[in-house]
Motif scaffolding. Structure first.
Motif, PDB file in Angstrom:
ATOM      1  N   TYR A  62       0.841  -1.115  -0.108  1.00 36.84           N
ATOM      2  CA  TYR A  62       0.017  -0.106  -0.076  1.00 36.84           C
ATOM      3  C   TYR A  62       0.672   1.172   0.037  1.00 36.84           C
ATOM      4  CZ  TYR A  62      -4.188   2.584   1.203  1.00 36.84           C
ATOM      5  OH  TYR A  62      -5.231   3.641   1.275  1.00 36.84           O
ATOM      6  N   GLN A  63       1.985   1.291   0.812  1.00 37.29           N
ATOM      7  CA  GLN A  63       2.753   2.554   0.716  1.00 37.29           C
ATOM      8  C   GLN A  63       3.487   2.398  -0.439  1.00 37.29           C
ATOM      9  OE1 GLN A  63       5.146   1.125   4.227  1.00 37.29           O
ATOM     10  NE2 GLN A  63       4.288   2.504   5.568  1.00 37.29           N
ATOM     11  N   LEU A  64       4.160   1.471  -1.112  1.00 40.42           N
ATOM     12  CA  LEU A  64       4.648   1.837  -2.433  1.00 40.42           C
ATOM     13  C   LEU A  64       3.782   2.354  -3.251  1.00 40.42           C
ATOM     14  CD1 LEU A  64       6.875  -1.650  -2.554  1.00 40.42           C
ATOM     15  CD2 LEU A  64       7.545   0.790  -2.465  1.00 40.42           C
ATOM     16  N   VAL A  65       2.504   1.957  -3.611  1.00 42.33           N
ATOM     17  CA  VAL A  65       1.574   2.486  -4.273  1.00 42.33           C
ATOM     18  C   VAL A  65       1.060   3.831  -3.819  1.00 42.33           C
ATOM     19  CG1 VAL A  65      -0.802   2.272  -5.248  1.00 42.33           C
ATOM     20  CG2 VAL A  65       0.447   0.184  -4.880  1.00 42.33           C
ATOM     21  N   GLU A  66       1.055   4.216  -2.569  1.00 38.87           N
ATOM     22  CA  GLU A  66       0.712   5.475  -2.094  1.00 38.87           C
ATOM     23  C   GLU A  66       2.069   6.299  -2.839  1.00 38.87           C
ATOM     24  OE1 GLU A  66      -1.583   6.133   1.866  1.00 38.87           O
ATOM     25  OE2 GLU A  66       0.612   5.402   2.149  1.00 38.87           O
ATOM     26  N   HIS A  67       3.073   5.837  -2.804  1.00 37.12           N
ATOM     27  CA  HIS A  67       4.460   6.586  -3.175  1.00 37.12           C
ATOM     28  C   HIS A  67       4.335   6.845  -4.848  1.00 37.12           C
ATOM     29  CE1 HIS A  67       8.412   8.131  -3.549  1.00 37.12           C
ATOM     30  NE2 HIS A  67       8.640   7.247  -4.656  1.00 37.12           N
ATOM     31  N   LEU A  68       4.069   5.998  -5.515  1.00 32.63           N
ATOM     32  CA  LEU A  68       3.723   6.071  -7.025  1.00 32.63           C
ATOM     33  C   LEU A  68       2.711   7.110  -7.293  1.00 32.63           C
ATOM     34  CD1 LEU A  68       4.080   2.442  -8.232  1.00 32.63           C
ATOM     35  CD2 LEU A  68       5.648   3.888  -8.126  1.00 32.63           C
ATOM     36  N   LEU A  69       1.573   7.181  -6.412  1.00 34.67           N
ATOM     37  CA  LEU A  69       0.681   8.103  -6.720  1.00 34.67           C
ATOM     38  C   LEU A  69       1.206   9.618  -6.289  1.00 34.67           C
ATOM     39  CD1 LEU A  69      -2.393   8.603  -7.316  1.00 34.67           C
ATOM     40  CD2 LEU A  69      -2.949   8.141  -5.045  1.00 34.67           C
ATOM     41  N   ALA A  70       1.723   9.426  -5.229  1.00 30.78           N
ATOM     42  CA  ALA A  70       2.375  10.640  -4.700  1.00 30.78           C
ATOM     43  C   ALA A  70       3.292  11.365  -5.592  1.00 30.78           C
ATOM     44  CB  ALA A  70       3.108  10.761  -3.626  1.00 30.78           C
ATOM     45  N   VAL A  71       4.262  10.799  -6.479  1.00 28.90           N
ATOM     46  CA  VAL A  71       4.956  11.192  -7.352  1.00 28.90           C
ATOM     47  C   VAL A  71       4.317  11.693  -8.937  1.00 28.90           C
ATOM     48  CG1 VAL A  71       7.252  10.359  -6.137  1.00 28.90           C
ATOM     49  CG2 VAL A  71       6.037   9.114  -8.078  1.00 28.90           C
ATOM     50  N   LEU A  72       3.216  11.464  -8.908  1.00 29.87           N
ATOM     51  CA  LEU A  72       2.611  11.739 -10.323  1.00 29.87           C
ATOM     52  C   LEU A  72       2.564  13.081 -10.200  1.00 29.87           C
ATOM     53  CD1 LEU A  72      -0.401   9.235 -10.929  1.00 29.87           C
ATOM     54  CD2 LEU A  72       1.364   9.484 -12.242  1.00 29.87           C
ATOM     55  N   PRO A  82      -2.729  12.319 -20.370  1.00 27.54           N
ATOM     56  CA  PRO A  82      -3.699  11.471 -20.298  1.00 27.54           C
ATOM     57  C   PRO A  82      -3.221  10.002 -19.536  1.00 27.54           C
ATOM     58  CG  PRO A  82      -3.736  11.995 -22.519  1.00 27.54           C
ATOM     59  CD  PRO A  82      -2.480  12.771 -21.728  1.00 27.54           C
ATOM     60  N   VAL A  83      -1.892   9.793 -19.906  1.00 29.36           N
ATOM     61  CA  VAL A  83      -1.446   8.543 -19.141  1.00 29.36           C
ATOM     62  C   VAL A  83      -1.337   8.950 -17.619  1.00 29.36           C
ATOM     63  CG1 VAL A  83       1.006   7.276 -18.719  1.00 29.36           C
ATOM     64  CG2 VAL A  83       0.095   8.162 -21.155  1.00 29.36           C
ATOM     65  N   GLY A  84      -0.957  10.268 -17.314  1.00 23.65           N
ATOM     66  CA  GLY A  84      -0.986  10.272 -15.718  1.00 23.65           C
ATOM     67  C   GLY A  84      -2.480  10.306 -15.206  1.00 23.65           C
ATOM     68  N   GLU A  85      -3.408  10.613 -15.857  1.00 25.59           N
ATOM     69  CA  GLU A  85      -4.517  10.422 -15.393  1.00 25.59           C
ATOM     70  C   GLU A  85      -5.102   9.087 -15.214  1.00 25.59           C
ATOM     71  OE1 GLU A  85      -7.343  12.543 -17.933  1.00 25.59           O
ATOM     72  OE2 GLU A  85      -6.633  14.672 -17.577  1.00 25.59           O
ATOM     73  N   ARG A  86      -4.677   8.245 -16.271  1.00 19.53           N
ATOM     74  CA  ARG A  86      -4.874   6.863 -16.137  1.00 19.53           C
ATOM     75  C   ARG A  86      -4.091   5.982 -15.049  1.00 19.53           C
ATOM     76  NH1 ARG A  86      -4.998   6.897 -21.926  1.00 19.53           N
ATOM     77  NH2 ARG A  86      -2.948   6.676 -22.085  1.00 19.53           N
ATOM     78  N   LEU A  87      -2.876   6.497 -14.916  1.00 17.80           N
ATOM     79  CA  LEU A  87      -2.058   6.055 -13.779  1.00 17.80           C
ATOM     80  C   LEU A  87      -2.737   6.201 -12.556  1.00 17.80           C
ATOM     81  CD1 LEU A  87       1.556   6.414 -15.130  1.00 17.80           C
ATOM     82  CD2 LEU A  87       0.222   4.176 -14.607  1.00 17.80           C
TER      83      LEU A  87
END
Length: 132
Positions: A62-72, A82-87
């Motif tokens: 969960y923390q890793l996914v949160e991190h990926l979301l935070a760096v978008l 559009p790629v950022g929105e999909r991610l």
């Protein structure tokens, strides 16, 4: 400091040490897959579920996914990509499924996450190969 700010600071520190962002992304996805494997193994113990191990593994995923979301990129930058929105939608989906897996010991939710993360990883690696 918020979790998102902390994640951004940690990401920039590692990136400033010369680790390419592409490699960091793949390592993050690999980490998520490893934690999913551990969580599934904890739930499939022949002598009973290892709930602390399951919780720890899913918490780290969960923390890793949160991190990926935070760096978008956020705000107008994200709207233009559009790629950022999909991610963002994919990461939000993963967070919901990870919570489902943790709360209800849901092996299907773990498998759903594994399928999505594997597809992300494979697509990313394929894109890197084509760019090289």
């Amino acid at each position: 400091m918020s979790a998102a700010a902390f994640a951004m600071r940690a990401y920039r520190q590692v990136e400033s040490q010369g680790v390419p962002a592409d490699k960091l992304y793949v390592l993050g996805l690999d980490g998520i897959l490893e934690y999913l494997r551990r969580a599934e193994a904890a739930l499939r113990q022949p002598d009973g579920k290892d709930l602390p191990l399951k919780g720890q593994a899913l918490g780290r995923a969960y923390q890793l996914v949160e991190h990926l979301l935070a760096v978008l990129p956020d705000g107008p930058q994200l709207a233009e990509q559009p790629v950022g929105e999909r991610l963002e939608r994919v990461y939000t989906y993963l967070l919901a499924r990870l919570a489902q897996a943790n709360i209800f010991d849901d092996l299907q939710a773990i498998e759903d996450c594994r399928t999505v993360v594997t597809a992300l990883r494979d697509s990313w690696l394929q894109g890197l190969e084509q760019a090289a």
